[in-house]
Motif scaffolding. Structure first.
Motif, PDB file in Angstrom:
ATOM      1  N   ARG A 137      11.234  -4.197 -11.616  1.00  0.00           N
ATOM      2  CA  ARG A 137      11.367  -5.480 -10.858  1.00  0.00           C
ATOM      3  C   ARG A 137      11.517  -6.684 -11.745  1.00  0.00           C
ATOM      4  O   ARG A 137      12.257  -7.601 -11.430  1.00  0.00           O
ATOM      5  CB  ARG A 137       9.897  -5.644 -10.253  1.00  0.00           C
ATOM      6  N   LEU A 138      10.993  -6.916 -12.913  1.00  0.00           N
ATOM      7  CA  LEU A 138      11.294  -7.682 -13.874  1.00  0.00           C
ATOM      8  C   LEU A 138      12.642  -7.962 -14.180  1.00  0.00           C
ATOM      9  O   LEU A 138      13.395  -9.373 -13.984  1.00  0.00           O
ATOM     10  CB  LEU A 138      10.591  -7.718 -15.396  1.00  0.00           C
ATOM     11  N   ARG A 139      13.467  -6.995 -14.466  1.00  0.00           N
ATOM     12  CA  ARG A 139      14.910  -6.629 -14.986  1.00  0.00           C
ATOM     13  C   ARG A 139      15.679  -7.246 -13.632  1.00  0.00           C
ATOM     14  O   ARG A 139      16.648  -7.870 -14.025  1.00  0.00           O
ATOM     15  CB  ARG A 139      15.204  -5.462 -15.493  1.00  0.00           C
ATOM     16  N   ALA A 140      15.430  -6.902 -12.453  1.00  0.00           N
ATOM     17  CA  ALA A 140      15.940  -7.110 -11.361  1.00  0.00           C
ATOM     18  C   ALA A 140      16.064  -8.461 -10.957  1.00  0.00           C
ATOM     19  O   ALA A 140      17.023  -9.138 -10.545  1.00  0.00           O
ATOM     20  CB  ALA A 140      15.548  -6.095 -10.008  1.00  0.00           C
ATOM     21  N   TRP A 141      14.748  -9.126 -11.171  1.00  0.00           N
ATOM     22  CA  TRP A 141      14.597 -10.564 -10.985  1.00  0.00           C
ATOM     23  C   TRP A 141      15.265 -11.376 -11.949  1.00  0.00           C
ATOM     24  O   TRP A 141      16.120 -12.404 -11.399  1.00  0.00           O
ATOM     25  CB  TRP A 141      13.188 -11.093 -10.848  1.00  0.00           C
ATOM     26  N   LEU A 142      15.368 -10.978 -13.134  1.00  0.00           N
ATOM     27  CA  LEU A 142      16.123 -11.648 -14.417  1.00  0.00           C
ATOM     28  C   LEU A 142      17.492 -11.513 -14.076  1.00  0.00           C
ATOM     29  O   LEU A 142      18.165 -12.754 -14.160  1.00  0.00           O
ATOM     30  CB  LEU A 142      15.728 -11.163 -15.538  1.00  0.00           C
ATOM     31  N   ASP A 143      18.078 -10.605 -13.674  1.00  0.00           N
ATOM     32  CA  ASP A 143      19.433 -10.456 -13.235  1.00  0.00           C
ATOM     33  C   ASP A 143      19.804 -11.443 -12.086  1.00  0.00           C
ATOM     34  O   ASP A 143      20.835 -11.934 -12.234  1.00  0.00           O
ATOM     35  CB  ASP A 143      19.853  -9.120 -13.205  1.00  0.00           C
ATOM     36  N   ALA A 144      19.038 -11.010 -11.225  1.00  0.00           N
ATOM     37  CA  ALA A 144      19.280 -12.245 -10.038  1.00  0.00           C
ATOM     38  C   ALA A 144      19.284 -13.532 -10.266  1.00  0.00           C
ATOM     39  O   ALA A 144      20.087 -14.620  -9.841  1.00  0.00           O
ATOM     40  CB  ALA A 144      18.277 -11.938  -8.868  1.00  0.00           C
ATOM     41  N   HIS A 145      18.109 -13.830 -11.050  1.00  0.00           N
ATOM     42  CA  HIS A 145      18.260 -15.574 -11.770  1.00  0.00           C
ATOM     43  C   HIS A 145      19.460 -15.786 -12.420  1.00  0.00           C
ATOM     44  O   HIS A 145      20.048 -16.857 -12.271  1.00  0.00           O
ATOM     45  CB  HIS A 145      16.779 -15.563 -12.562  1.00  0.00           C
ATOM     46  N   LEU A 146      19.909 -14.926 -13.511  1.00  0.00           N
ATOM     47  CA  LEU A 146      21.120 -15.277 -14.247  1.00  0.00           C
ATOM     48  C   LEU A 146      22.340 -15.522 -13.409  1.00  0.00           C
ATOM     49  O   LEU A 146      23.241 -16.040 -13.628  1.00  0.00           O
ATOM     50  CB  LEU A 146      20.993 -14.162 -15.509  1.00  0.00           C
TER      51      LEU A 146
ATOM     52  N   PHE B 112       8.511 -16.476 -14.150  1.00  0.00           N
ATOM     53  CA  PHE B 112       7.551 -17.021 -15.017  1.00  0.00           C
ATOM     54  C   PHE B 112       6.294 -16.291 -14.777  1.00  0.00           C
ATOM     55  O   PHE B 112       5.445 -15.935 -15.779  1.00  0.00           O
ATOM     56  CB  PHE B 112       7.087 -18.696 -14.639  1.00  0.00           C
ATOM     57  N   VAL B 113       5.726 -16.111 -13.414  1.00  0.00           N
ATOM     58  CA  VAL B 113       4.508 -15.209 -13.288  1.00  0.00           C
ATOM     59  C   VAL B 113       4.495 -14.028 -13.527  1.00  0.00           C
ATOM     60  O   VAL B 113       3.613 -13.397 -14.303  1.00  0.00           O
ATOM     61  CB  VAL B 113       4.238 -15.524 -11.884  1.00  0.00           C
ATOM     62  N   MET B 114       5.728 -13.191 -13.431  1.00  0.00           N
ATOM     63  CA  MET B 114       5.856 -11.722 -13.764  1.00  0.00           C
ATOM     64  C   MET B 114       5.619 -11.334 -15.225  1.00  0.00           C
ATOM     65  O   MET B 114       4.972 -10.463 -15.662  1.00  0.00           O
ATOM     66  CB  MET B 114       7.122 -11.364 -12.998  1.00  0.00           C
ATOM     67  N   LYS B 115       6.336 -12.383 -16.056  1.00  0.00           N
ATOM     68  CA  LYS B 115       6.514 -12.055 -17.386  1.00  0.00           C
ATOM     69  C   LYS B 115       4.899 -12.188 -18.077  1.00  0.00           C
ATOM     70  O   LYS B 115       4.858 -11.620 -18.804  1.00  0.00           O
ATOM     71  CB  LYS B 115       7.404 -13.358 -18.135  1.00  0.00           C
ATOM     72  N   ARG B 116       4.236 -12.933 -17.291  1.00  0.00           N
ATOM     73  CA  ARG B 116       3.024 -13.107 -18.034  1.00  0.00           C
ATOM     74  C   ARG B 116       1.802 -12.448 -17.531  1.00  0.00           C
ATOM     75  O   ARG B 116       0.492 -12.835 -17.667  1.00  0.00           O
ATOM     76  CB  ARG B 116       2.379 -14.744 -18.047  1.00  0.00           C
ATOM     77  N   ARG B 117       1.988 -11.587 -16.527  1.00  0.00           N
ATOM     78  CA  ARG B 117       0.845 -10.955 -15.667  1.00  0.00           C
ATOM     79  C   ARG B 117       0.149  -9.908 -16.435  1.00  0.00           C
ATOM     80  O   ARG B 117      -1.016  -9.995 -16.181  1.00  0.00           O
ATOM     81  CB  ARG B 117       1.683 -10.345 -14.293  1.00  0.00           C
TER      82      ARG B 117
ATOM     83  N   GLY C 256      -2.871 -12.000 -16.251  1.00  0.00           N
ATOM     84  CA  GLY C 256      -3.038 -11.569 -14.860  1.00  0.00           C
ATOM     85  C   GLY C 256      -4.553 -11.753 -14.432  1.00  0.00           C
ATOM     86  O   GLY C 256      -4.738 -12.210 -13.156  1.00  0.00           O
ATOM     87  N   HIS C 257      -5.568 -11.911 -15.318  1.00  0.00           N
ATOM     88  CA  HIS C 257      -6.954 -11.999 -15.116  1.00  0.00           C
ATOM     89  C   HIS C 257      -7.240 -13.253 -14.929  1.00  0.00           C
ATOM     90  O   HIS C 257      -8.509 -13.582 -14.314  1.00  0.00           O
ATOM     91  CB  HIS C 257      -7.694 -11.016 -15.679  1.00  0.00           C
ATOM     92  N   ARG C 258      -6.581 -14.255 -15.493  1.00  0.00           N
ATOM     93  CA  ARG C 258      -7.017 -15.616 -15.754  1.00  0.00           C
ATOM     94  C   ARG C 258      -6.997 -16.259 -14.525  1.00  0.00           C
ATOM     95  O   ARG C 258      -5.891 -16.082 -13.618  1.00  0.00           O
ATOM     96  CB  ARG C 258      -6.377 -16.413 -16.758  1.00  0.00           C
ATOM     97  N   TRP C 259      -7.583 -17.284 -13.939  1.00  0.00           N
ATOM     98  CA  TRP C 259      -7.472 -18.050 -12.697  1.00  0.00           C
ATOM     99  C   TRP C 259      -6.519 -19.015 -13.033  1.00  0.00           C
ATOM    100  O   TRP C 259      -5.814 -19.194 -11.767  1.00  0.00           O
ATOM    101  CB  TRP C 259      -8.797 -18.988 -12.642  1.00  0.00           C
ATOM    102  N   THR C 260      -5.801 -19.337 -13.998  1.00  0.00           N
ATOM    103  CA  THR C 260      -4.717 -20.422 -14.091  1.00  0.00           C
ATOM    104  C   THR C 260      -3.490 -19.347 -13.629  1.00  0.00           C
ATOM    105  O   THR C 260      -2.700 -19.810 -13.017  1.00  0.00           O
ATOM    106  CB  THR C 260      -4.475 -20.867 -15.579  1.00  0.00           C
ATOM    107  N   HIS C 261      -3.391 -18.128 -14.076  1.00  0.00           N
ATOM    108  CA  HIS C 261      -2.106 -17.245 -13.534  1.00  0.00           C
ATOM    109  C   HIS C 261      -2.415 -17.061 -12.183  1.00  0.00           C
ATOM    110  O   HIS C 261      -1.390 -17.326 -11.585  1.00  0.00           O
ATOM    111  CB  HIS C 261      -2.380 -15.934 -14.666  1.00  0.00           C
ATOM    112  N   ARG C 262      -3.428 -16.713 -11.572  1.00  0.00           N
ATOM    113  CA  ARG C 262      -3.649 -16.626 -10.144  1.00  0.00           C
ATOM    114  C   ARG C 262      -3.250 -17.954  -9.395  1.00  0.00           C
ATOM    115  O   ARG C 262      -2.828 -17.947  -8.297  1.00  0.00           O
ATOM    116  CB  ARG C 262      -4.952 -16.028  -9.723  1.00  0.00           C
TER     117      ARG C 262
ATOM    118  N   GLY D  66      -7.275 -12.453  -6.348  1.00  0.00           N
ATOM    119  CA  GLY D  66      -6.420 -11.490  -6.844  1.00  0.00           C
ATOM    120  C   GLY D  66      -5.555 -10.530  -5.958  1.00  0.00           C
ATOM    121  O   GLY D  66      -5.189  -9.667  -6.044  1.00  0.00           O
ATOM    122  N   GLN D  67      -5.394 -11.295  -4.661  1.00  0.00           N
ATOM    123  CA  GLN D  67      -4.796 -10.805  -3.538  1.00  0.00           C
ATOM    124  C   GLN D  67      -3.448 -11.394  -3.193  1.00  0.00           C
ATOM    125  O   GLN D  67      -3.168 -11.535  -1.967  1.00  0.00           O
ATOM    126  CB  GLN D  67      -5.624 -10.623  -2.286  1.00  0.00           C
TER     127      GLN D  67
END
Length: 484
Positions: free
Chosen positions: A177-186, A344-349, A353-359, A419-420
């Motif tokens: 998923r991360l690779r596909a999203w990065l390719d689409a972004h590029l 941005f969110v996927m790379k840091r999950r 991922g458990h932090r409220w800032t990420h959520r 977390g949902q």
């Protein structure tokens, strides 16, 4: 040294890009739709069923002048907009703080068309330029976001330049998923980076005076016996048709677009669609005699350059084909911003991922990427559902847009902080699908006569809603499959 530079630019591209993209996704999405702001306004006023452009007659111009005089007597600064290919009515409008609203007249007879008052496509246009925060604060925020986009583009090119060609050729949608999203972004970023740079640069340039205002001029001394301002002459005795013919001769190659009135003169301005140079050239006439004054034009190199920059950004000169190209490029630019938010969110999950800032960031993504389209479609649907005779209905339509977006944002943040976030994605993508699919049905049921009179216009707007619905439902289907 090179890796250190790329690492620092990667941090800059990620964090600056994420903060700016939250705003830029909204700016690009509403700006893409605002390319058709006049057409959307026509769709939202189904009572206006003029299919062909008719030059304004003398009776119609005199009727418009009487309406302007009545508005001026009430203290409302109204003016006349002349018919055009995109808006074939003769309008007497004023600015209410967000949109231009007013009466629409038949250009052949001058008869008032009982069209519903609507915020129209002006809502998207205003939001694109000011975020609905006012011409001062909103424009400054949009300009800062535009400059951040230019920085993010430069840093992104430097980061990925060494592997740009392989990443584009090996477009791996079936990869992780991360690779596909990065390719689409590029891929989207590379293909549409010229358009994004052009829109960001011209957008910042045409509003640069908001960020770097000119030095204030010294105030004139106040005289004790200053005469009161001259009252507005009786416009009902001034025939506008001969003045309009003289204005065409004074502005060669430019079709008149609107007429403004002042106590001492009437000014007929060139239309914005006359050329790629967005001018404010005008022909003036004295009041109440109607004696012609020298035409006011700007021909210095700096002025012409700025007019061209305005014309490129606003694209009011563009024929339908070029307008659609602007729209599709804007949609793809929106996709670049949205995919960057997701990346941005996927790379840091894994680490955060458990932090409220990420959520919180996850919830903001849902509110922007899915919630904003839902609000835009709710705004269009609300135009058909709010009673046409309701007083202040344009405020009701605007309220529907912001209320729907606020509810989507609250739902997204509530689910994400638990977390949902995937549930928020599915629910709001489904809402976009429902609203978009129902738009053609509402249009056909509530305004069948307009649908059959102007099928191309209604099929285009309804088709955009249906296209958004199909994309949203496809994304929801893919998301559900990945979660199972």
């Amino acid at each position: 040294m090179r890796e250190t530079l790329r690492t620092r630019l990667g941090w800059l591209h990620g964090w600056l890009g994420y903060g700016a993209a939250l705003v830029l996704t909204c700016i690009f999405a509403t700006g893409s739709v605002a390319v058709f702001n006049m057409e959307i306004t026509r769709w939202m006023q189904p009572e206006v069923q003029l299919a062909t452009l008719v030059p304004p007659g003398a009776l119609a111009l005199d009727a418009a002048a009487r309406l302007v005089a009545a508005e001026q007597a009430r203290g409302v600064s109204a003016f006349i907009t002349l018919p055009s290919a995109r808006s074939p009515t003769l309008d007497v409008v004023h600015y209410n703080g967000h949109e231009f609203v007013g009466a629409r007249l038949d250009p052949a007879t001058g008869a008032a068309i009982p069209a519903r008052i609507t915020a129209g496509g002006g809502l998207f246009y205003n939001f694109h330029h000011t975020l609905f925060l006012g011409p001062q604060v909103g424009t400054v925020i949009v300009n800062i976001a535009g400059m951040a986009l230019l920085v993010a583009i430069v840093s992104g090119v430097v980061i990925h330049i060494h592997a740009l060609v392989p990443d584009i050729i090996l477009f791996r949608l079936s990869a992780a998923r991360l690779r596909a999203w990065l390719d689409a972004h590029l891929l989207a970023g590379v293909l549409f980076v010229p358009f994004m740079v052009m829109m960001a640069y011209t957008g910042v340039l045409v509003k640069a005076d908001m960020l770097v205002p000119a030095a204030p001029r010294p105030a004139r001394p106040v005289q004790a016996n200053t005469p009161p301002p001259a009252p507005m002459p009786d416009l009902t005795r001034l025939p506008l048709a001969p003045l309009l013919a003289q204005a065409r001769a004074s502005l060669p190659g430019q079709e008149p677009g609107f007429i403004l009135f002042a106590p001492q003169r009437v000014s007929i301005f060139a239309g914005d669609a006359s050329s790629a140079f967005l001018t404010r050239d005008h022909a003036d006439f004295t009041l109440p005699e109607g004696t012609p004054l020298p035409a006011s034009t700007t021909a210095t190199p700096i002025a012409r350059t700025m007019q061209f920059m305005h014309g490129l950004h606003y694209a009011r000169f563009a024929p339908p084909g070029l307008r659609w190209l602007y729209f599709l490029s804007g949609v793809c630019g929106t996709a670049v911003m949205a995919s960057g938010l997701v990346l941005f969110v996927m790379k840091r999950r894994r680490q955060a991922g458990h932090r409220w800032t990420h959520r919180l960031a996850d919830g903001l993504n849902v509110a922007i990427i899915a919630g904003l389209p839902a609000a835009m479609l709710a705004f269009l649907a609300g135009n058909r559902l709010v009673p046409a005779s309701l007083t202040g209905r344009e405020d009701w339509e605007t309220g529907i847009f912001f209320m729907a977006w606020a509810l989507c944002a609250l739902h997204a943040l509530f689910q994400a902080l638990r977390g949902q976030a995937h549930r928020a994605w599915q629910a709001q993508l489904g809402l976009v699908g429902l609203l978009g699919a129902s738009l053609p049905v509402l249009d056909l049921l509530c305004s069948p006569a307009a649908f059959y009179t102007l099928p191309g216009l209604h099929m285009a707007v309804d088709g955009m809603g249906s296209g958004a619905a199909m994309l949203a439902l496809y994304a929801r289907h893919k998301l559900r499959r990945q979660d199972t």
